[in-house]
Design an enzyme around this catalytic site. Structure first.
Site, PDB file in Angstrom:
ATOM      1  CD  GLU A   1      -3.011  -0.962   0.240  1.00 52.03           C
ATOM      2  OE1 GLU A   1      -3.113   0.103  -0.400  1.00 52.03           O
ATOM      3  OE2 GLU A   1      -3.759  -1.949   0.061  1.00 52.03           O
TER       4      GLU A   1
ATOM      5  NE  ARG B   1     -22.216   0.440   2.440  1.00 50.29           N
ATOM      6  CZ  ARG B   1     -22.477   0.297   1.154  1.00 50.29           C
ATOM      7  NH1 ARG B   1     -23.615  -0.217   0.766  1.00 50.29           N
ATOM      8  NH2 ARG B   1     -21.617   0.680   0.245  1.00 50.29           N
TER       9      ARG B   1
ATOM     10  CB  CYS C   1      -6.233  -2.835   6.396  1.00 43.72           C
ATOM     11  SG  CYS C   1      -6.454  -4.586   6.682  1.00 43.72           S
TER      12      CYS C   1
ATOM     13  CG  HIS D   1      -4.576  -4.962   1.790  1.00 44.46           C
ATOM     14  ND1 HIS D   1      -4.806  -3.601   1.787  1.00 44.46           N
ATOM     15  CD2 HIS D   1      -5.382  -5.471   2.777  1.00 44.46           C
ATOM     16  CE1 HIS D   1      -5.702  -3.307   2.723  1.00 44.46           C
ATOM     17  NE2 HIS D   1      -6.069  -4.425   3.339  1.00 44.46           N
TER      18      HIS D   1
HETATM   19  N1  PCA Z   1      -8.347  -6.858   6.155  1.00 46.25           N
HETATM   20  C1  PCA Z   1      -9.242  -5.781   6.537  1.00 46.25           C
HETATM   21  C2  PCA Z   1      -9.110  -5.684   8.031  1.00 46.25           C
HETATM   22  C3  PCA Z   1      -8.437  -6.923   8.469  1.00 46.25           C
HETATM   23  C4  PCA Z   1      -7.919  -7.524   7.239  1.00 46.25           C
HETATM   24  O1  PCA Z   1      -7.164  -8.525   7.193  1.00 46.25           O
HETATM   25  C5  PCA Z   1      -9.017  -4.495   5.763  1.00 46.25           C
HETATM   26  O2  PCA Z   1      -8.560  -4.558   4.598  1.00 46.25           O
HETATM   27  O3  PCA Z   1      -9.296  -3.412   6.280  1.00 46.25           O
END
Ligand code: PCA
Length: 220
Positions: free
Chosen positions: A97, A107, A160, A184
């Site tokens: 990221e 939501r 996240c 991610h």
């Molecule tokens: N993914 C979520 C929160 C926890 C996770 O593993 C996210 O992308 O916010």
């Protein structure tokens, strides 16, 4: 030169041990899943990758609390680098990221039942922080190894992004010199059985991708 690299160069001069300590976290399952490939992959990483010593930690999918645990652990361990890893179901590759934004909105309630809408994470903080990790190099290294990977310019507005923003806010205001950021990972194959239209990776390949990301830290 990227700010993270400049910071790392400054740090390296003072680091006689020549070992880098990395705190790497992964989330618990959420959203009705019974596993989270983020922590499943993190826990399979070796304890040492080249000169990088890894400390792994599982964190809850709860706004505020997840980041609090990362920051507490960071204060205790004093790592050189912090990487938080989360699941981004539906993405077709591993995505370092680039940016975290100062916004919580969802939501889908988190694992403690919180579902904030249009709230700032940190009212006194800037709108966004850029990752301090060498995200471009991470993406290029994974792609060169034949793994699906691309840079992401949104970590979302769920837990996240909350963790990434709070981590970078803490580093910037309290621990300049530490390198931090977020990666991610997609669903792993076990999570999408019977749903061939949903992209997923073998857990083993997610682990390989994270190892390559950690290896990019070595040249810092
Ligand atoms: N993914 C979520 C929160 C926890 C996770 O593993 C996210 O992308 O916010």
């Amino acid at each position: 030169m990227e700010r993270s690299l400049l910071q790392a160069e400054g740090r390296k001069k003072h680091d006689k041990r020549n070992t880098m300590k990395l705190l790497i976290t992964g989330f618990q399952p959420f959203g009705g899943e019974n596993m989270n490939p983020a922590y499943e992959a993190v826990k399979r990483l070796p304890d040492r990758i080249g000169s990088v010593e890894l400390v792994k930690k599982e964190i809850p999918v709860v706004f505020g609390e997840a980041a609090r645990q990362v920051i507490d652990c960071m204060e205790e361990l004093q790592p050189d680098v912090v990487i938080c890893v989360g699941q981004a179901g539906g993405r077709p590759g591993i995505t370092p990221e680039k940016v975290a934004i100062n916004l919580q909105t969802t939501r889908m309630p988190d694992n403690a039942g919180n579902s904030p809408v249009d709230l700032p994470i940190c009212p006194e903080g800037p709108d966004a922080y850029f990752s301090l990790l060498p995200v471009r190099r991470m993406e290029e290294t994974m792609t060169a190894a034949g793994l699906p990977a691309y840079l992401s310019y949104t970590a979302g507005t769920y837990v996240c992004n909350d963790v990434m923003y709070r981590l970078l806010h803490h580093i910037t205001t309290r621990r300049p010199g530490v390198i931090g950021g977020f990666i991610h990972v997609p669903f792993c194959k076990e999570q999408v059985e019977g749903k061939p239209e949903i992209p997923a990776m073998e857990l083993e390949d997610i682990v390989k991708g994270l190892i390559l990301c950690v290896e990019t830290l070595e040249v810092l």
